[in-house]
Design an enzyme around this catalytic site. Structure first.
Site, PDB file in Angstrom:
ATOM      1  N   LYS A   1     -38.117  -9.212  17.602  1.00 55.30           N
ATOM      2  CA  LYS A   1     -36.445  -8.813  18.635  1.00 55.30           C
ATOM      3  C   LYS A   1     -35.980  -8.927  18.116  1.00 55.30           C
ATOM      4  CE  LYS A   1     -34.939 -12.268  21.361  1.00 55.30           C
ATOM      5  NZ  LYS A   1     -33.140 -12.412  20.807  1.00 55.30           N
ATOM      6  N   ASN A   2     -35.591  -9.640  17.233  1.00 49.73           N
ATOM      7  CA  ASN A   2     -33.993  -9.992  16.684  1.00 49.73           C
ATOM      8  C   ASN A   2     -33.908  -8.648  15.632  1.00 49.73           C
ATOM      9  OD1 ASN A   2     -33.331 -11.635  18.457  1.00 49.73           O
ATOM     10  ND2 ASN A   2     -33.323 -13.139  17.022  1.00 49.73           N
TER      11      ASN A   2
ATOM     12  N   ARG B   1     -26.268 -11.198  25.287  1.00 48.42           N
ATOM     13  CA  ARG B   1     -24.678 -10.933  24.279  1.00 48.42           C
ATOM     14  C   ARG B   1     -24.717  -9.778  23.053  1.00 48.42           C
ATOM     15  NH1 ARG B   1     -22.137 -15.615  24.023  1.00 48.42           N
ATOM     16  NH2 ARG B   1     -22.023 -14.942  21.808  1.00 48.42           N
TER      17      ARG B   1
ATOM     18  N   CYS C   1     -22.800 -19.123  25.955  1.00 43.66           N
ATOM     19  CA  CYS C   1     -23.798 -19.473  26.550  1.00 43.66           C
ATOM     20  C   CYS C   1     -24.629 -20.617  26.260  1.00 43.66           C
ATOM     21  CB  CYS C   1     -24.269 -18.627  25.132  1.00 43.66           C
ATOM     22  SG  CYS C   1     -26.097 -18.371  24.867  1.00 43.66           S
TER      23      CYS C   1
ATOM     24  N   ARG D   1     -20.418 -19.770  20.679  1.00 41.84           N
ATOM     25  CA  ARG D   1     -20.635 -18.776  20.257  1.00 41.84           C
ATOM     26  C   ARG D   1     -19.779 -17.887  19.754  1.00 41.84           C
ATOM     27  NH1 ARG D   1     -26.889 -16.443  21.190  1.00 41.84           N
ATOM     28  NH2 ARG D   1     -26.574 -16.475  19.476  1.00 41.84           N
ATOM     29  N   PRO D   2     -18.736 -18.303  19.625  1.00 41.25           N
ATOM     30  CA  PRO D   2     -17.899 -17.046  19.363  1.00 41.25           C
ATOM     31  C   PRO D   2     -17.744 -15.174  18.164  1.00 41.25           C
ATOM     32  CG  PRO D   2     -17.089 -18.662  18.395  1.00 41.25           C
ATOM     33  CD  PRO D   2     -18.449 -18.947  18.980  1.00 41.25           C
ATOM     34  N   ILE D   3     -17.175 -14.958  19.067  1.00 43.81           N
ATOM     35  CA  ILE D   3     -16.743 -13.452  18.142  1.00 43.81           C
ATOM     36  C   ILE D   3     -15.986 -13.333  17.101  1.00 43.81           C
ATOM     37  CG2 ILE D   3     -18.436 -11.869  19.960  1.00 43.81           C
ATOM     38  CD1 ILE D   3     -16.054 -10.688  20.176  1.00 43.81           C
ATOM     39  N   ASP D   4     -15.351 -13.995  17.120  1.00 41.13           N
ATOM     40  CA  ASP D   4     -14.309 -14.130  15.633  1.00 41.13           C
ATOM     41  C   ASP D   4     -14.864 -13.518  13.965  1.00 41.13           C
ATOM     42  OD1 ASP D   4     -13.973 -17.159  14.335  1.00 41.13           O
ATOM     43  OD2 ASP D   4     -15.518 -16.514  15.605  1.00 41.13           O
ATOM     44  N   LEU D   5     -15.906 -13.242  13.947  1.00 37.68           N
ATOM     45  CA  LEU D   5     -15.980 -12.886  12.923  1.00 37.68           C
ATOM     46  C   LEU D   5     -16.214 -11.809  12.434  1.00 37.68           C
ATOM     47  CD1 LEU D   5     -18.401 -16.098  11.431  1.00 37.68           C
ATOM     48  CD2 LEU D   5     -16.124 -15.831  10.908  1.00 37.68           C
TER      49      LEU D   5
ATOM     50  N   ASP E   1     -34.452 -21.051  15.190  1.00 38.62           N
ATOM     51  CA  ASP E   1     -35.382 -20.541  16.497  1.00 38.62           C
ATOM     52  C   ASP E   1     -36.184 -20.584  17.032  1.00 38.62           C
ATOM     53  OD1 ASP E   1     -33.282 -16.778  16.683  1.00 38.62           O
ATOM     54  OD2 ASP E   1     -32.962 -18.887  17.436  1.00 38.62           O
TER      55      ASP E   1
ATOM     56  N   ILE F   1     -26.831 -25.294  13.505  1.00 37.55           N
ATOM     57  CA  ILE F   1     -26.806 -23.971  14.179  1.00 37.55           C
ATOM     58  C   ILE F   1     -25.416 -24.469  15.361  1.00 37.55           C
ATOM     59  CG2 ILE F   1     -26.769 -21.353  13.552  1.00 37.55           C
ATOM     60  CD1 ILE F   1     -27.603 -22.331  10.848  1.00 37.55           C
TER      61      ILE F   1
ATOM     62  N   ARG G   1     -37.239 -12.489  27.408  1.00 43.20           N
ATOM     63  CA  ARG G   1     -36.559 -12.074  26.938  1.00 43.20           C
ATOM     64  C   ARG G   1     -36.961 -11.801  25.387  1.00 43.20           C
ATOM     65  NH1 ARG G   1     -30.516 -14.462  27.535  1.00 43.20           N
ATOM     66  NH2 ARG G   1     -30.205 -12.166  26.153  1.00 43.20           N
TER      67      ARG G   1
END
Ligand code: EPZ
Length: 407
Positions: A22-23, A99, A123, A128-132, A293, A315, A385
């Protein structure tokens, strides 16, 4: 809503096919945006998230064609064509459900010079920010604007110059977005402290097959020389190391013997090492460390281990939602902050339990395989999922499991 019923006690034995990852699929599919030519993915898992990503690509103007597959087949072949993009916007309605939609940001900026993507929001496993992701694009020369819940990224003059990206912490998604943005940049890009997950290597291999110029694959320093254009390619999605690890835990907890057909041990070293040492002290970490995971599935297995184990989740800040549900089945788990102490018990008892996120739901399935009586897992859409036809795979190796509900 569907529920899964498991009657515990059967020892699992036999062959279990492992699907495409999936990933990996979720970062290989947006690569289609990087070329006008067709990109074909083989061994694509049949998962809800893969379908959602296909819909997202369709609304950007990408056609997706599934080659005829027999219903009994696992996986499928999809050909994507992004001859002409009709939109550069990923709307809230799609992003809030998945996401990973954020992974169109980099390729859209690279291909079209701009992208507008809804911010993913919170989430269940963490902020889980997306700043990076945004800082990486800025480091490559993009202008970033945030408005009304959307992020807009613009490449000056329609093409990113490239640059030096130094991640303060390891991020799989931000590395993937940076990579997909850098391959069509005017100049070179260096990514430092890049994620080294096997899914990143799979992404690099597809991009190389499309004509990209990348060195340092599999290391924490990636160097990318931007090219004018990329061409089409056909690529096979790697096997799912997390699915394989999950079924290894299922086999172990039942004292069974299962062959994970198609699994790649090289991608699962930390998981295999932990399985060998079961009754462990473990901390999750970026690859090659123990994968976050796998934490929930491992915890379920350790509920029946002989002795105590200590797990530390480094994490995500909220990835113990499965603990109260396992406790409902008689597990003995104490959580303090990011550390959980699991004391093995003689037996677990079946109960109605609720799935809260993808991997947490798999931990409940694993516990149900050895619990006395029946376990009823609700909200199984979380499972769909990330696990292709789970009940079929498990019943083929002897589990007493079925899906019920109004389908
Ligand atoms: C990927 O998520 C996976 N998802 C996750 O798998 C996996 O848990 C995670 O990597 C870690 O291995 C997919 O590949 C689709 P990160 P991602 O960016 O990319 C923080 C599953 O169960 N961070 O490596 O979102 C973040 O909050 C899923 O299949 C920032 O602070 O993970 C986290 O604490 C769940 N800012 C840490 O970094 C950012 O901009 C690692 O996140 C990005 C991340």
């Amino acid at each position: 809503m569907d529920r899964i019923l498991i009657r515990g006690g059967n020892r699992l034995t036999g062959k279990l096919p492992i699907s495409g990852a999936k990933n990996s699929a979720l970062t290989l599919m947006p690569c289609a945006l990087l070329t006008e030519e067709p990109v074909t993915l083989r061994n694509l898992p049949r998962l809800a998230d893969v379908d959602s990503f296909g819909h997202l690509l369709n609304q950007l103007g990408v056609s997706t064609e599934i080659e005829g597959a027999r219903p009994s087949d696992f996986g499928r072949v999809m050909t994507m064509r992004a001859g002409r993009l009709t939109s550069t916007e990923a709307p809230y309605d799609i992003v809030r459900k998945m996401r990973a939609s954020i992974l169109v940001l980099g390729p859209l900026v690279a291909r079209a010079g701009e992208a507008t993507v809804s911010l993913p929001g919170g989430c269940s496993i963490g902020n889980r920010p997306i700043d990076l992701h945004l800082k990486a694009l800025e480091a490559m020369g993009a202008r970033i604007e945030l408005a009304a819940g959307y992020v807009k990224a613009i490449a000056p003059g329609g093409r990113l110059p490239g640059g030096r990206v130094a991640f303060p912490i390891v991020s799989v998604g931000a590395t993937e977005n940076a990579l997909m943005a850098a391959v069509l940049a005017k100049g070179g890009t260096v990514i430092e402290n890049a994620a080294r997950e096997p899914e990143i290597v799979d992404l690099c291999n597809l991009l190389l097959a499309m004509g990209a110029s990348i060195s340092g694959v599999g290391t924490e320093r990636l160097e990318i020389e931007g090219v004018e254009r990329l061409h089409g390619a056909t690529y096979r999605v790697m096997p799912d190391r997390i699915e394989a690890g999950s079924y290894a835990c299922a086999a172990a907890i039942t004292g069974g013997s299962v062959e994970l057909v198609g699994a790649k041990p090289d991608d699962m070293r930390a998981t295999i090492a932990a399985l060998i040492d079961a009754g462990v002290t473990l901390s999750t970490a970026p690859f090659p460390g123990f994968p976050t995971d796998m934490q929930a599935q491992f915890m379920a297995m350790l509920c029946k281990a002989d002795g105590a184990s200590v797990l530390t989740e480094t994490i995500f800040e909220n990835r113990y939602m499965h603990v109260p549900e396992l406790a409902r089945m008689g597990a003995d788990i104490q959580v303090r902050g990011r550390t959980a102490v699991v004391r093995g018990v003689d037996h677990l008892v079946g109960a109605p339990v609720m799935a809260t996120d993808l991997r947490a739901s798999m931990s409940l399935i694993i516990a149900g395989l050895v619990a006395q009586g029946q376990t009823e897992v609700s909200r199984v859409y979380h499972l769909d999922r990330g696990y292709e036809r789970l009940e079929e795979k498990l019943s083929a190796v002897g589990a007493d499991i079925e899906r019920v509900g109004d389908g």
